[in-house]
Enzyme design. Sequence first.
Site, PDB file in Angstrom:
ATOM      1  N   PRO A   2       0.792  -1.221   0.000  1.00 34.11           N
ATOM      2  CA  PRO A   2       0.000   0.000   0.000  1.00 34.11           C
ATOM      3  C   PRO A   2       0.825   1.272   0.000  1.00 34.11           C
ATOM      4  O   PRO A   2       1.507   1.580   0.962  1.00 34.11           O
ATOM      5  CB  PRO A   2      -0.778  -0.105   1.313  1.00 34.11           C
ATOM      6  CG  PRO A   2      -0.038  -1.109   2.154  1.00 34.11           C
ATOM      7  CD  PRO A   2       1.124  -1.605   1.371  1.00 34.11           C
ATOM      8  N   GLU A   3       0.723   2.021  -1.064  1.00 37.19           N
ATOM      9  CA  GLU A   3       1.222   3.385  -1.075  1.00 37.19           C
ATOM     10  C   GLU A   3      -0.014   4.275  -1.000  1.00 37.19           C
ATOM     11  O   GLU A   3      -1.114   3.776  -0.769  1.00 37.19           O
ATOM     12  CB  GLU A   3       2.066   3.634  -2.335  1.00 37.19           C
ATOM     13  CG  GLU A   3       3.267   2.680  -2.392  1.00 37.19           C
ATOM     14  CD  GLU A   3       4.201   2.906  -3.568  1.00 37.19           C
ATOM     15  OE1 GLU A   3       4.315   4.054  -4.022  1.00 37.19           O
ATOM     16  OE2 GLU A   3       4.809   1.935  -4.030  1.00 37.19           O
TER      17      GLU A   3
END
Length: 271
Positions: A2-3
Amino acid sequence: MPELPEVEVTRRGFADRIAGARIEAIRVGKPLRWALSVDPGLLVGRTVRGVRRRGKYLLVDLDLGLLLLHLGMSGSLRFDASLPAAGAHDHFDLVTSQGTLRLNDPRRFGAVVYVEDEASPLAGKLLGGLGMEPLGDSFDFEAFHAGLRRRRAPVKQVLLAGDVVVGVGNIYASEALFLAGIRPTLAASRISRPRALRLHGAIREILARAVDRGGSTLRDFSNVDGQSGYFQLEATVYGRAGEPCRICATPIRQLRQGQRSTYFCPMCQKS
DNA sequence: CCCGACACCTGCCGGC
DNA sequence: TGCCGGCAGGTGTCGG
């Protein structure tokens, strides 16, 4: 996994559905990066006001206090009226009157932390040093350029550090630098104003596009409904070592910066 | 103050 | 097939 785009896609997937819900129960699995720091029983009966995002953190506002949630490297959230029995990597369930929010995180670099308010020392430690939000109006170019100018480290690592701008992780750092035509190893302080302007725009464009597309699925990202995103279909450099650049056909190169892989095109990113 | 190295943990992949 | 090394999307902490 997850960015910023994945976290934002996750947030949008359940924020409206959980708002107004009453907390019925909390289940805690194996230890995550930090302890919850409150007796879960004390949260039962509280109301979820809404869900905000700051960098890669999700802030679940309650009528009293808030939960800081981070997905680490391998975390993902599901939200549904009913979920199957908790699996080996389901380490946190927030059971509410409107559905259960579940954190699945095999590597357990993620965390769920309760704080009384954002001004608390713990919240300050986690959120205090964060840089500007890249989406929306607060991403000021002058401040961005100034932030770059005072750093001698390679620009890729300054982007990852998150104290100038938040949300740019290892995938999107490579992608944004490619789009801006800047070599990842260039000292941030040596980036000219016009090129900083391009990078500023590239970061916004890359992240906004990824949010629109529903996040990345390089390995296993899925939204709160379990559907995967498909940004990887158009990754220009990330994970493409040795493959031809989509612009000039030069083989994409890979190198290590601060224990992380970086990908770039030696022709399109000359300096 | 800034920087790089390290730590946390599990799963997966390629090579032998 | 089985084992082993290396790698994976993050980030707080520590030592120089």
